[in-house]
Design an enzyme around this catalytic site. Sequence first.
Site, PDB file in Angstrom:
ATOM      1  N   GLU A 264      37.271   7.087 -34.171  1.00 18.77           N
ATOM      2  CA  GLU A 264      37.632   7.558 -32.830  1.00 18.77           C
ATOM      3  C   GLU A 264      39.129   7.405 -32.562  1.00 18.77           C
ATOM      4  O   GLU A 264      39.747   8.265 -31.934  1.00 18.77           O
ATOM      5  CB  GLU A 264      36.833   6.799 -31.769  1.00 18.77           C
ATOM      6  CG  GLU A 264      35.333   6.997 -31.818  1.00 18.77           C
ATOM      7  CD  GLU A 264      34.903   8.366 -31.317  1.00 18.77           C
ATOM      8  OE1 GLU A 264      33.704   8.662 -31.390  1.00 18.77           O
ATOM      9  OE2 GLU A 264      35.768   9.154 -30.853  1.00 18.77           O
ATOM     10  N   ARG A 268      41.325  10.800 -31.832  1.00 23.89           N
ATOM     11  CA  ARG A 268      41.802  10.906 -30.449  1.00 23.89           C
ATOM     12  C   ARG A 268      43.263  10.503 -30.314  1.00 23.89           C
ATOM     13  O   ARG A 268      44.090  11.279 -29.827  1.00 23.89           O
ATOM     14  CB  ARG A 268      40.935  10.041 -29.523  1.00 23.89           C
ATOM     15  CG  ARG A 268      39.468  10.416 -29.502  1.00 23.89           C
ATOM     16  CD  ARG A 268      38.742   9.717 -28.371  1.00 23.89           C
ATOM     17  NE  ARG A 268      37.297   9.761 -28.553  1.00 23.89           N
ATOM     18  CZ  ARG A 268      36.421   9.765 -27.551  1.00 23.89           C
ATOM     19  NH1 ARG A 268      36.836   9.722 -26.304  1.00 23.89           N
ATOM     20  NH2 ARG A 268      35.121   9.790 -27.796  1.00 23.89           N
ATOM     21  N   ASP A 399      28.169  15.716 -38.844  1.00 22.11           N
ATOM     22  CA  ASP A 399      28.730  16.986 -38.397  1.00 22.11           C
ATOM     23  C   ASP A 399      30.140  17.311 -38.892  1.00 22.11           C
ATOM     24  O   ASP A 399      30.369  18.259 -39.624  1.00 22.11           O
ATOM     25  CB  ASP A 399      28.684  17.055 -36.868  1.00 22.11           C
ATOM     26  CG  ASP A 399      29.262  15.812 -36.185  1.00 22.11           C
ATOM     27  OD1 ASP A 399      29.665  14.864 -36.882  1.00 22.11           O
ATOM     28  OD2 ASP A 399      29.287  15.784 -34.940  1.00 22.11           O
ATOM     29  N   GLU A 530      31.212  21.174 -27.628  1.00 26.76           N
ATOM     30  CA  GLU A 530      30.956  21.919 -28.853  1.00 26.76           C
ATOM     31  C   GLU A 530      30.566  23.379 -28.618  1.00 26.76           C
ATOM     32  O   GLU A 530      30.969  24.271 -29.381  1.00 26.76           O
ATOM     33  CB  GLU A 530      29.867  21.213 -29.677  1.00 26.76           C
ATOM     34  CG  GLU A 530      30.296  19.892 -30.265  1.00 26.76           C
ATOM     35  CD  GLU A 530      30.252  18.746 -29.262  1.00 26.76           C
ATOM     36  OE1 GLU A 530      30.891  17.701 -29.517  1.00 26.76           O
ATOM     37  OE2 GLU A 530      29.563  18.905 -28.211  1.00 26.76           O
TER      38      GLU A 530
END
Length: 641
Positions: A264, A268, A399, A530
């Site tokens: 993360e 980010r 994913d 998404e």
Amino acid sequence: GRAVKESKRMLPGGSKRGKGVGSGSGRANPNKDQYVLFAFLLLLVLATVTMLLFLPGMQREVRVPSSHLPRVEGADSDPSQDEAKAGGDESPVDGTVSKELHNRFEGIMKRIQDRQDRLEAVLAKLDPALAAEVLRDDVQSTAQDLSAVGNRVNQPLANDNSYQESSRETGGRFPELPEDREKRAAVKAAMEHAWSNYRKYAWGLDELQPKSKTGNNWLGLGATIVDSLDTLWIMGMFEEFREAVDWTKDNLNFHNVGSVSFFETTIRALGGLLAAHGLSKEPALLEKAEDLGKRLIKAFETPHGIPHASVNLKTGQSNNPGWIRGRSVLSEMGTVQLEFLYLARLTGKPEYAAPAMDVFKHLDKIEKRPEFKGLHSLFVSVQSGEYSGSRGSLGALGDSFYEYLLKVYLWSGSQFEGLRRMYDESSEAMHESVVLKSDPSKLTYIAELDGGRLVHKMDHLVCFAGGMFALGADGPTRDRDFSTGEEITRTCHEMYARMKTGIAPEIVEFSGGNDFRPGNRATHYLLRPETVESFFVLWRLTGDQQYRDWGWEVFQAIERYCRLPDGYSGIRDVTNANVVYDNQQQSFFLAETLKYLYLLFTSSEVIPLDHYVFNTEAHPFPIMKEGWNADYLTHFPPATK
């Protein structure tokens, strides 16, 4: 496994402000009028030169090889005979090219006016140095526009993909598309609402809690600020951008930050700093990014280079949380390559990229388990370096690994065939085993695997795959892959449209005779991006208005059910119009959801997809085709196994 790091709350007034940057003194900038006059005169000269040099050329006849002209079924004449009659291998096109070029010229003149308005807004709010930089950028952009028109006058129409029909049948990509100014402005207003309330109630903390008018920390890095920097820049919110940069320079420090999520923080914070630097050329952002990158890279110091899930930014120690039992997650180890590659290229230090790219090489070498039917397991043992566990998925935990196989390939100039091979192998495995149709509507969805058994559920996270398959459609399977992208995107639209709130749940389950239903204990919505990401990509690739229409429907539903007086919140049950809020304004709502919606309604020249690749947090990185020397090449997977 989100670590919580409490940090001192910094209020907006506590950040140091640069001279002339919204200081509140009320004094006018003495150089403002000079800059405005200079800009106006320069743009006027450019416009005049354009009219004198290029407009006459637009009126002349342009000849196009007839082999490039569309074949009309049932036409009376044979194109080859027409060529013979014309006495050559070219045939004139009556006025079509002139009209197209004239329209393009008018579009450029409109953009010149927009750029002048943008400059005046900057001069009214920001310091002269930044205004001068914006002026240089806009002059360069205008020059590129004018050059493009000049080149178009001298090139056959059919050699330019931007004027071919953008569809699977013709092979065109990235058509020129207009803005929708009204809807774009509405999305920007939503960003202003989200940002201003974060600034008011949670400044310096990771995220806003809009219902309680407080903030919370889970990274301790001002996540909303660093995640939103490029969104502010792209939307023209330059005063807010400058204040965010000031906070980053003065208050974003890593030497006292403990354990954070490696994944993360990379996508980010590191991705956000790099993208904002790439757009603004602000040196301090790259300095912060390199400092952060040096600390994050410690996570790769394991027996096989498989990164740990958590890394202590202060000490450099890393580990995995107990729930994954000494294993690392596929999507986390395989979704940091873009960021470390871009850091390496910007700093000229290939050693930043090597550990991340070696993960791809390692995953390419180890043997996949047969029950996964060609897909990758969701876990890899840190100690043995082998696949572990019984699950395979394009949803949570898997994913973005597949996304980055394709995106690193595209971002590096579509030239490293080992990445393309790995992506194609995965795409083929998906189509053979987990790409399925619902009953009765024949909606395309992507199932999961558990011990070789199909699990007929699909996360909202999977909705990114519509854009992925469309972007990756190439070669012998191009038509199939593009259709899969379109069909998955339609399914994700239905996940929104069939709910009472017009908002999709976190998970849907597919069952015989009823298409799908919200997943058990998964009816919530976290402001996820998404689906609108795929709307944006498909719109940019096809120009099909339905994607804008669907995006606008989603935006209106968010405005109706997720907007609060003091920000935006996720909701706990999308099947109930009497919503209950989760009191969390996710940083990715500003970084991704609103950015993709905004870009859905801009012209295609704003962050064009043939010049940029988005990381998984929607941070745009400019494509880098050149400069890949041996220090990089040895860490890319081989073209053949």
